[in-house]
Motif scaffolding. Sequence first.
Motif, PDB file in Angstrom:
ATOM      1  N   TRP A 103       3.475  -0.471 -21.114  1.00  0.00           N
ATOM      2  CA  TRP A 103       4.118   0.501 -22.398  1.00  0.00           C
ATOM      3  C   TRP A 103       5.870   0.341 -22.810  1.00  0.00           C
ATOM      4  N   HIS A 104       6.015  -1.007 -22.676  1.00  0.00           N
ATOM      5  CA  HIS A 104       7.286  -1.352 -24.300  1.00  0.00           C
ATOM      6  C   HIS A 104       6.873  -2.274 -24.775  1.00  0.00           C
ATOM      7  N   GLN A 105       5.833  -2.540 -24.971  1.00  0.00           N
ATOM      8  CA  GLN A 105       4.970  -3.875 -25.455  1.00  0.00           C
ATOM      9  C   GLN A 105       4.092  -2.440 -27.086  1.00  0.00           C
ATOM     10  N   LEU A 106       3.792  -1.627 -26.235  1.00  0.00           N
ATOM     11  CA  LEU A 106       2.919  -0.068 -27.124  1.00  0.00           C
ATOM     12  C   LEU A 106       4.270   0.151 -27.700  1.00  0.00           C
ATOM     13  N   GLY A 107       5.523  -0.197 -27.813  1.00  0.00           N
ATOM     14  CA  GLY A 107       6.234   0.534 -28.629  1.00  0.00           C
ATOM     15  C   GLY A 107       6.822   2.094 -27.932  1.00  0.00           C
ATOM     16  N   LEU A 108       6.669   2.401 -26.559  1.00  0.00           N
ATOM     17  CA  LEU A 108       7.281   3.601 -26.162  1.00  0.00           C
ATOM     18  C   LEU A 108       8.242   3.686 -25.724  1.00  0.00           C
ATOM     19  N   SER A 109       9.150   4.556 -25.734  1.00  0.00           N
ATOM     20  CA  SER A 109      10.765   4.318 -25.337  1.00  0.00           C
ATOM     21  C   SER A 109      10.647   5.104 -23.114  1.00  0.00           C
ATOM     22  N   GLY A 110      11.594   4.717 -22.862  1.00  0.00           N
ATOM     23  CA  GLY A 110      12.047   5.047 -21.800  1.00  0.00           C
ATOM     24  C   GLY A 110      11.147   4.206 -20.720  1.00  0.00           C
ATOM     25  N   SER A 111      11.159   4.352 -19.423  1.00  0.00           N
ATOM     26  CA  SER A 111      10.682   3.267 -18.487  1.00  0.00           C
ATOM     27  C   SER A 111       8.792   4.191 -17.602  1.00  0.00           C
ATOM     28  N   VAL A 112       8.322   3.704 -18.081  1.00  0.00           N
ATOM     29  CA  VAL A 112       6.838   3.921 -17.691  1.00  0.00           C
ATOM     30  C   VAL A 112       7.105   4.883 -15.797  1.00  0.00           C
ATOM     31  N   HIS A 113       7.954   4.686 -15.182  1.00  0.00           N
ATOM     32  CA  HIS A 113       8.437   5.034 -14.074  1.00  0.00           C
ATOM     33  C   HIS A 113       8.737   6.452 -14.061  1.00  0.00           C
ATOM     34  N   GLN A 114       9.156   6.721 -15.602  1.00  0.00           N
ATOM     35  CA  GLN A 114      10.267   8.041 -15.275  1.00  0.00           C
ATOM     36  C   GLN A 114       9.103   9.211 -15.723  1.00  0.00           C
ATOM     37  N   LEU A 121      -1.270   5.076 -15.319  1.00  0.00           N
ATOM     38  CA  LEU A 121      -2.120   4.704 -14.538  1.00  0.00           C
ATOM     39  C   LEU A 121      -1.950   3.160 -13.595  1.00  0.00           C
ATOM     40  N   VAL A 122      -1.609   1.997 -14.480  1.00  0.00           N
ATOM     41  CA  VAL A 122      -1.978   0.913 -13.673  1.00  0.00           C
ATOM     42  C   VAL A 122      -0.171   0.597 -12.912  1.00  0.00           C
ATOM     43  N   ALA A 123       1.151   1.855 -13.603  1.00  0.00           N
ATOM     44  CA  ALA A 123       2.508   1.497 -13.077  1.00  0.00           C
ATOM     45  C   ALA A 123       2.524   1.381 -10.969  1.00  0.00           C
ATOM     46  N   PRO A 124       2.332   2.970 -10.717  1.00  0.00           N
ATOM     47  CA  PRO A 124       2.192   2.657  -9.029  1.00  0.00           C
ATOM     48  C   PRO A 124       2.170   1.401  -8.578  1.00  0.00           C
ATOM     49  N   ILE A 182       0.496  -1.148  -0.081  1.00  0.00           N
ATOM     50  CA  ILE A 182      -0.155   0.337   0.022  1.00  0.00           C
ATOM     51  C   ILE A 182       0.899   0.730   0.002  1.00  0.00           C
ATOM     52  N   ALA A 183       2.012   1.361   0.573  1.00  0.00           N
ATOM     53  CA  ALA A 183       2.416   2.540   1.185  1.00  0.00           C
ATOM     54  C   ALA A 183       3.691   2.638  -0.113  1.00  0.00           C
ATOM     55  N   ASP A 184       4.690   1.930  -0.902  1.00  0.00           N
ATOM     56  CA  ASP A 184       4.455   1.533  -2.020  1.00  0.00           C
ATOM     57  C   ASP A 184       3.797   2.490  -3.669  1.00  0.00           C
ATOM     58  N   SER A 185       2.685   2.078  -3.429  1.00  0.00           N
ATOM     59  CA  SER A 185       1.415   2.581  -4.126  1.00  0.00           C
ATOM     60  C   SER A 185       1.203   3.902  -4.224  1.00  0.00           C
ATOM     61  N   LEU A 186       1.374   3.904  -2.870  1.00  0.00           N
ATOM     62  CA  LEU A 186       0.965   5.133  -2.503  1.00  0.00           C
ATOM     63  C   LEU A 186       1.911   6.216  -2.699  1.00  0.00           C
ATOM     64  N   ALA A 187       2.572   5.874  -2.683  1.00  0.00           N
ATOM     65  CA  ALA A 187       4.160   6.290  -2.968  1.00  0.00           C
ATOM     66  C   ALA A 187       5.278   6.702  -4.373  1.00  0.00           C
ATOM     67  N   ARG A 188       4.805   5.832  -5.383  1.00  0.00           N
ATOM     68  CA  ARG A 188       4.387   6.095  -6.244  1.00  0.00           C
ATOM     69  C   ARG A 188       3.682   6.448  -7.117  1.00  0.00           C
ATOM     70  N   TRP A 189       2.743   6.570  -7.015  1.00  0.00           N
ATOM     71  CA  TRP A 189       0.821   7.578  -7.810  1.00  0.00           C
ATOM     72  C   TRP A 189       1.793   8.944  -7.240  1.00  0.00           C
ATOM     73  N   HIS A 190       2.248   9.125  -5.933  1.00  0.00           N
ATOM     74  CA  HIS A 190       2.595  10.367  -5.615  1.00  0.00           C
ATOM     75  C   HIS A 190       3.633  11.241  -7.097  1.00  0.00           C
ATOM     76  N   ARG A 191       4.556  10.331  -6.394  1.00  0.00           N
ATOM     77  CA  ARG A 191       5.783  10.246  -7.940  1.00  0.00           C
ATOM     78  C   ARG A 191       5.243  11.092  -8.620  1.00  0.00           C
ATOM     79  N   LEU A 192       3.884   9.653  -9.459  1.00  0.00           N
ATOM     80  CA  LEU A 192       3.392   9.941 -11.132  1.00  0.00           C
ATOM     81  C   LEU A 192       2.849  11.393 -10.858  1.00  0.00           C
ATOM     82  N   LYS A 193       2.640  11.969  -9.563  1.00  0.00           N
ATOM     83  CA  LYS A 193       1.983  13.925  -9.607  1.00  0.00           C
ATOM     84  C   LYS A 193       3.211  14.642  -9.461  1.00  0.00           C
ATOM     85  N   GLY A 194       4.465  14.046  -9.344  1.00  0.00           N
ATOM     86  CA  GLY A 194       5.509  15.182  -9.437  1.00  0.00           C
ATOM     87  C   GLY A 194       6.172  15.476  -8.567  1.00  0.00           C
ATOM     88  N   ASP A 195       5.352  14.978  -7.115  1.00  0.00           N
ATOM     89  CA  ASP A 195       5.803  15.387  -5.951  1.00  0.00           C
ATOM     90  C   ASP A 195       7.202  14.349  -5.708  1.00  0.00           C
TER      91      ASP A 195
END
Length: 647
Positions: free
Chosen positions: A470-481, A457-460, A29-42
């Motif tokens: 992300w990769h199967q869609l052919g997108l570059s970089g990491s979804v986590h960035q 949205l699922v990545a966190p 739970i904590a990790d998912s919330l932390a990742r969500w906030h990283r997505l938000k740019g916090d």
Amino acid sequence: MGASRYYVTTPIYYPSDRLHIGHAYTTTIADSLARWHRLKGDEVFFLTGSDEHGQKIERRAKEAGTSPQAYVDAIVATFKDLWKRLHIQYDDFIRTTEPRHVRVVQEIFQRLEAQGDIYRSQYEGWYCVPCETFWTESRLVDGNCPDCGRPVEWVQEESFFFRLSKYMPRLLEHIERHPEFIQPESRRNEMIQFIKSGVEDLSVSRTTFEWGIPVPGHPGHVVYVWIDALTNYISAAGYLDDPDRFQRLWPADLHLVGKDILRFHTVIWPALLMALDLPLPRQVAGHGWILTETGKMSKSKGNVTDPIELIEEFGADRIRYFLLREIPFGQDGYFSREALIERSNADLSNDLGNLLHRTLSMLHRYQEGVIREPGPEEPLDRELAVLATGAFAAMDAKLQQLALNEALEELWKVIRRGNKYLDQAEPWALARDPAQAPRLARVLYTVAEALRLVALLVAPFLPQTGERIWHQLGLSGSVHQARQDQLRWGLLPAGTVVQKPEPIFPRLERETEEEPAPEPAAAPAPKEAPKAAPASEEVPEITIDEFARLDLRLARVVAAEPVKGADRLLKLQLDLGAETRQVVAGIAQSYKPEELVGRQVVVVANLKPARLRGELSQGMILAASGPDGRLGLVTVQEELPPGSRVR
Ligand code: MSP
């Protein structure tokens, strides 16, 4: 929207044993919330760690013939290994044996003593040695320990006390003024009652064991658990070492804890912070227990579920998904392999995996794997785009209430809508007419773009899954960035070349028994939304001749009985006119044997015979499978002779 700072913690776990699935729950739970906030740019600070002192560990180490430090070092290594396998991305791991922590505890102790908030007195009480617990007279049962029933001893010991009682009026006021401080609401009321019932000063030192932080200036005393443990939340944030950093990070936004230790975090911890003149954390949230079918996990019951074994078998994301999706925050929830498999098959394989697979296969089949410049947008496309772009805000609102299961449900609305969109837009029909190429490009663009947002949205919650999509869609970089600004619609560039589809969540076999008939061709619809199962585009077309190879016959059930040891199976005797056959069918959860006798059913009569749980099955009966797994047997409207051909 300006980025803010987000500081979230898990409890620091005791390295007395290996961690189990209950500990993985909090940390996920904590990790998912932390990742969500990283997505938000916090600016995120996600802290976990280990609570390494105390008599229990001292004793365990002795039994193991090693030093307490060596003992905890070895167990803490297993914690870190587990977090790695579960893809927990913490920012810091605090160990209470580290000098940076010890220093803070000692300094706090001295300061509180100097200001008169810690004083020396006698600790007296009934003590249960095996349970290491003090009891008041009124709690004893026939003079024995209320937990284990063994005799207790009267113990007297010199101890230091923290003036906990002094801070209770202020704390009560704080809790009443800040309804968000204790979550969930029901626990808040419990805590208020507890404080109102009268809180005594707290013993904060011991002389009966050595494995603890020495009380400065008072040889023989070690700091007793709570001052040592709770202080981790500030020592790791740089309380003494780095005042600037501390200033930026403190107060924490969220302490996530199990309900058993909520009281320590909402009574003792705030009082200590008040005594230190520090602001209180914004929120303390107590979650429920993860139970197994045999009740609460405990070593003695032998029902402890090892997360490492589960991760090896199912993969981290299936475990994370189950924990996050299945249990509403604050409530107890059951963990079982069967429920995990069902969840995974329904939501991850049928909904998410299927959407990705269908989309990529069609992109390859109809457009050489390239996202093409889309034709004009139609209302049907807009609808999916609006739902997908709205998901972030909907999820964010749910996450603010810690309703992680509902946040995922919001995302799954998009995923299910995506599948339905394909059924409605029928790209396979568009592909037959070259004049429809721009429309086909729009449909495939829309669903691929929705999947790009789904990946973000699922990545966190499911870090590997987000990355794989992300990769199967052919997108570059990491979804986590990626950050929130990537959640705008239409950023998927035309010209993107997608990968070949690789199943992300192959369906798992159910374990209760082999699954004989009926297994519907179409994927069963999800549990929550009673709607028709999507007509699966993935089932290839067949010719009428191929269909004619099926020998479907009408039969009448003449007898039915359960199959021993298999709660889904029924053994049926079927009259096919010229012969009687035995068929074993997985319908016991929807039909009672006595309801079936006399009914007309449809049998695949030329199916290769098989043995199920040792019983011969000569054919398969047909049924439709409803959204909640309920079955509806296929029958015919008219009474016709058994053995009649069905086509
Ligand atoms: N060391 C203390 C915490 C100090 S925090 C300043 C401690 N450690 S623990 O290892 O025993 O437990 C840590 C957490 O695990 C607690 O929040 C507890 O609620 C949680 N869980 C233990 N068993 C659990 C389940 N079966 N289900 C869910 N959480 C469980 O307490």
